[in-house]
Write a protein that holds these residues in place. Structure first.
Motif, PDB file in Angstrom:
ATOM      1  N   GLY A   1       0.828  -1.208   0.000  1.00  0.00           N
ATOM      2  CA  GLY A   1       0.000   0.000   0.000  1.00  0.00           C
ATOM      3  C   GLY A   1       0.859   1.253   0.000  1.00  0.00           C
ATOM      4  O   GLY A   1       0.728   2.122  -0.885  1.00  0.00           O
TER       5      GLY A   1
ATOM      6  N   GLY B   1      -0.159   2.248   6.765  1.00  0.00           N
ATOM      7  CA  GLY B   1      -0.103   1.069   5.877  1.00  0.00           C
ATOM      8  C   GLY B   1       0.806   0.024   6.498  1.00  0.00           C
ATOM      9  O   GLY B   1       1.763  -0.425   5.875  1.00  0.00           O
TER      10      GLY B   1
ATOM     11  N   LEU C   1     -10.993   6.222   2.067  1.00  0.00           N
ATOM     12  CA  LEU C   1      -9.970   5.580   2.897  1.00  0.00           C
ATOM     13  C   LEU C   1      -9.591   6.399   4.135  1.00  0.00           C
ATOM     14  O   LEU C   1      -8.520   6.192   4.720  1.00  0.00           O
TER      15      LEU C   1
ATOM     16  N   TRP D   1      -5.553   8.482   7.085  1.00  0.00           N
ATOM     17  CA  TRP D   1      -6.023   7.525   6.079  1.00  0.00           C
ATOM     18  C   TRP D   1      -5.386   6.158   6.381  1.00  0.00           C
ATOM     19  O   TRP D   1      -4.314   6.105   6.987  1.00  0.00           O
TER      20      TRP D   1
ATOM     21  N   LEU E   1      -4.723   2.078   4.590  1.00  0.00           N
ATOM     22  CA  LEU E   1      -4.832   1.265   3.369  1.00  0.00           C
ATOM     23  C   LEU E   1      -4.199  -0.111   3.588  1.00  0.00           C
ATOM     24  O   LEU E   1      -3.467  -0.328   4.553  1.00  0.00           O
TER      25      LEU E   1
ATOM     26  N   ALA F   1      -4.277  -3.479  -1.804  1.00  0.00           N
ATOM     27  CA  ALA F   1      -3.400  -2.495  -1.164  1.00  0.00           C
ATOM     28  C   ALA F   1      -2.781  -1.578  -2.208  1.00  0.00           C
ATOM     29  O   ALA F   1      -2.726  -0.348  -2.018  1.00  0.00           O
TER      30      ALA F   1
ATOM     31  N   GLU G   1      -5.278   0.866  -3.631  1.00  0.00           N
ATOM     32  CA  GLU G   1      -5.593   1.894  -2.628  1.00  0.00           C
ATOM     33  C   GLU G   1      -4.474   2.937  -2.562  1.00  0.00           C
ATOM     34  O   GLU G   1      -4.727   4.137  -2.439  1.00  0.00           O
TER      35      GLU G   1
END
Ligand code: FAD
Ligand code: NAI
Length: 506
Positions: free
Chosen positions: A52, A152, A347, A356, A358, A373, A376
């Motif tokens: 991501g 992430g 997101l 955010w 992801l 991922a 995103e």
């Protein structure tokens, strides 16, 4: 004569291709000088260097923000080929891309801290990080403030609190896991071949048990059987009839996310390859030498079965990381979320501002895959690039509007310019919510066969076998992060085909 021209054309295209590749490599080795980030711009902190975060970084215009990347791993890992590293079909460095190389390609420089985020404070807008590497400086823990935060961090291995799993099994998520498995396989083989080893101990040591019949477990079992058939059997013949691979799955079938015909194909191929599948078998306890499982028979009766093992690989999916659990406990809107951070269609983490999430740590309604991922990440890069452009345009409109009063003589021209910027602004602001586009699922199942559920003109095509294996290889080669990765992986495939896999235990 036509043939001669075709040859010439082919020759010229080959030279052009090599020159193009060489130029790309030259540019990678001699990147342009980078601009320093502007301190007046917003600080964008990105946690993680997985699918991501790296996909976001790849497309993010870093001139618009002060970007800071934080991850305990200073490389990107191409996970789809990780099962091949457990047997040495592919060497682990071939599927790693240093994050410093990735960041050096950006226009504006990006800071990287090799550290783990231990907590996130959404009120104070800070991330607490610590250095958990072997060598530590005077400072090992500190705080990083952010204006915008992207999480992430992926997921960790699920063990469901089953006793003995953490202590005795190998996982398959990181490079270190694959290296550990590779070492263990050879340790089991060499120990089984030790002088005067009793037969029942040889049977135990040569029994490789895989728990979890999802794609990770299936791909690993296939790779392991290949390793045995193509290399171990030839080089250590005295134990060749004792090697067994067993795959244990709690559900009625393996690969539950694939179509029915592919499940059947996988199960019959495993039967031919002599990989034992035990479905409807739920592991309840693990000791240093055995796995205890509860089998549900056709009449619904439950029975406990014990599997002695030499190597145990645990592949039962994902669990939420502690840093995410901690953040979720601070946000009331996350109270009912169990599998990770609930996010909205842009997101944004529900119940927060400027955060955010992801990939595998986010719950957006999709499966935890690299495909999701990475899409995103691309979406967030576009969103952030647009947000920066929007702010710049709004600033220009504000400036022009105030100069309208100061220069009344130019009012017509200024109004025209404002209208033009407003039109651009409307176009940019019109960002659609994230929508995942599924390209299909692929899995290697051993003996140069693969299964594929591919999306084709809005329909689904299921394919399996040796041709699908070639498709699997070419798809993953094209998806590798860099030209360097691609060349290394191709070289590894050729090397293991021609010379066999390397049996030395490091
Ligand atoms: P990851 O890629 O796991 O990255 C997480 C990052 O966060 C890492 O850099 C990690 O070091 C970092 N991190 C962890 N904790 C912290 C912390 N506290 N602070 C900061 N950083 C942190 N999917 C497919 O679509 N196709 C496949 O073929 C496929 N094959 C797979 C094979 C295997 C063996 C495995 C394990 C997975 C496979 N997947 C595949 C799934 C895919 O790898 C994941 O869905 C994907 O990696 C998720 O991306 P991510 O960015 O969310 O997390
Ligand atoms: P998974 O969640 O897909 O599968 C885990 C399996 O373990 C499940 O089928 C579950 O029933 C079983 N299980 C759980 N507890 C058990 C127990 N106690 N005893 C026996 N079985 C038990 O996990 P996996 O394979 O690690 O995949 C994780 C994610 O990564 C998935 O979204 C998957 O699609 C993706 N992935 C995709 C690949 C591909 O497309 N080729 C390859 C690897 C992973």
């Amino acid at each position: 004569r036509k043939l001669r021209w075709a040859w010439r054309l082919g020759y010229i295209s080959a030279i052009a291709g090599v020159a193009y590749l060489g130029y790309g490599v030259y540019l990678d080795r001699h990147p342009e000088p980078q601009v320093e980030p502007d301190p007046s711009k917003k600080t964008l902190v990105i946690l993680g260097t997985g699918w991501g975060s790296v996909s976001l970084l790849k497309r993010l215009d870093t001139e618009n923000y002060n970007v800071i990347v934080i991850s305990p791993r200073n490389y990107f890992l191409f996970t789809p080929l990780l099962p091949s590293c457990t047997t040495g079909t592919i060497e682990h460095r071939s599927i790693m891309e240093p994050v410093r190389t990735i960041l050096r390609q950006k226009k504006a420089s990006v800071k990287f801290y090799e550290a783990e985020a231990s907590s996130i404070d959404p009120e104070r807008k800070v991330v607490r990080i610590f250095d958990n590497s072997e060598i530590r400086g005077d400072i090992t823990e500190t705080e990083v403030p952010y204006d915008m935060l992207v999480i992430g961090v992926g997921a960790e291995n699920a063990t469901f609190g089953i006793p003995g799993v953490r202590e005795h099994s190998c996982f398959l998520k990181e490079i270190g896991d694959a290296q550990k498995i590779r070492k263990r396989i050879m340790d089991c083989v060499e120990t089984a071949a030790f002088k005067d080893q009793p037969p029942e101990e040889i049977d135990r040591l040569m029994h490789m048990v895989v728990v979890g019949g999802g794609p990770t477990g299936v791909e690993f079992a296939g790779e392991l059987q290949d390793f045995f058939q193509e290399d171990i059997k030839k080089l250590v013949p005295e134990i060749s009839d004792r090697f067994r691979v067993t795959l244990i799955e709690a559900l009625p079938s393996v690969l539950p996310s694939f179509s029915k015909q592919l499940i059947e194909y996988t199960e019959s191929t495993f039967k031919e390859e002599k990989i034992n599948i035990h479905t409807k078998t739920m592991v309840k306890k693990v000791t240093d030498k055995t796995v205890e499982a509860e089998v549900t028979g056709p009449d619904g009766k439950k029975e406990t079965v014990v599997f002695p093992y030499g190597l145990l690989v645990w592949a039962t999916g994902n669990a939420v990381r502690p840093v995410i659990k901690d953040l979720m406990s601070r946000i009331p809107a996350q109270k009912n979320s169990r599998r990770g951070l609930a996010v909205n269609e842009y997101l944004v983490v529900q119940g927060t501002r400027d955060i955010w999430a992801l990939g595998d740590c986010a719950v957006a309604g999709y499966a935890p895959t690299a495909q999701v991922a990475s899409q995103e990440g691309t979406f967030l890069a576009r969103l952030f690039n647009n947000m920066a452009k929007t702010e710049a345009l709004e600033e220009k409109i504000r400036e022009l509007s105030s100069s309208l009063n100061l220069q009344p003589g130019n009012s017509a021209e200024i109004s025209r310019e404002i209208a033009q910027y407003e039109r651009q602004l409307k176009r940019i602001k019109d960002v659609k919510p994230f929508q995942y586009s599924h390209q299909g699922s692929l899995a290697y199942i051993g003996s140069e066969k693969a299964v594929a559920d591919v999306t084709w003109f809005n329909g689904n095509v299921a394919a399996a076998g040796s041709l699908t294996f070639l498709f699997w290889r070419s798809a993953y080669i094209s998806m590798c992060f860099s030209t360097r990765n691609r060349l290394l992986v191709i070289n590894d495939w050729l090397k293991s085909k021609v010379f066999g896999r390397d049996l030395s235990r490091e």
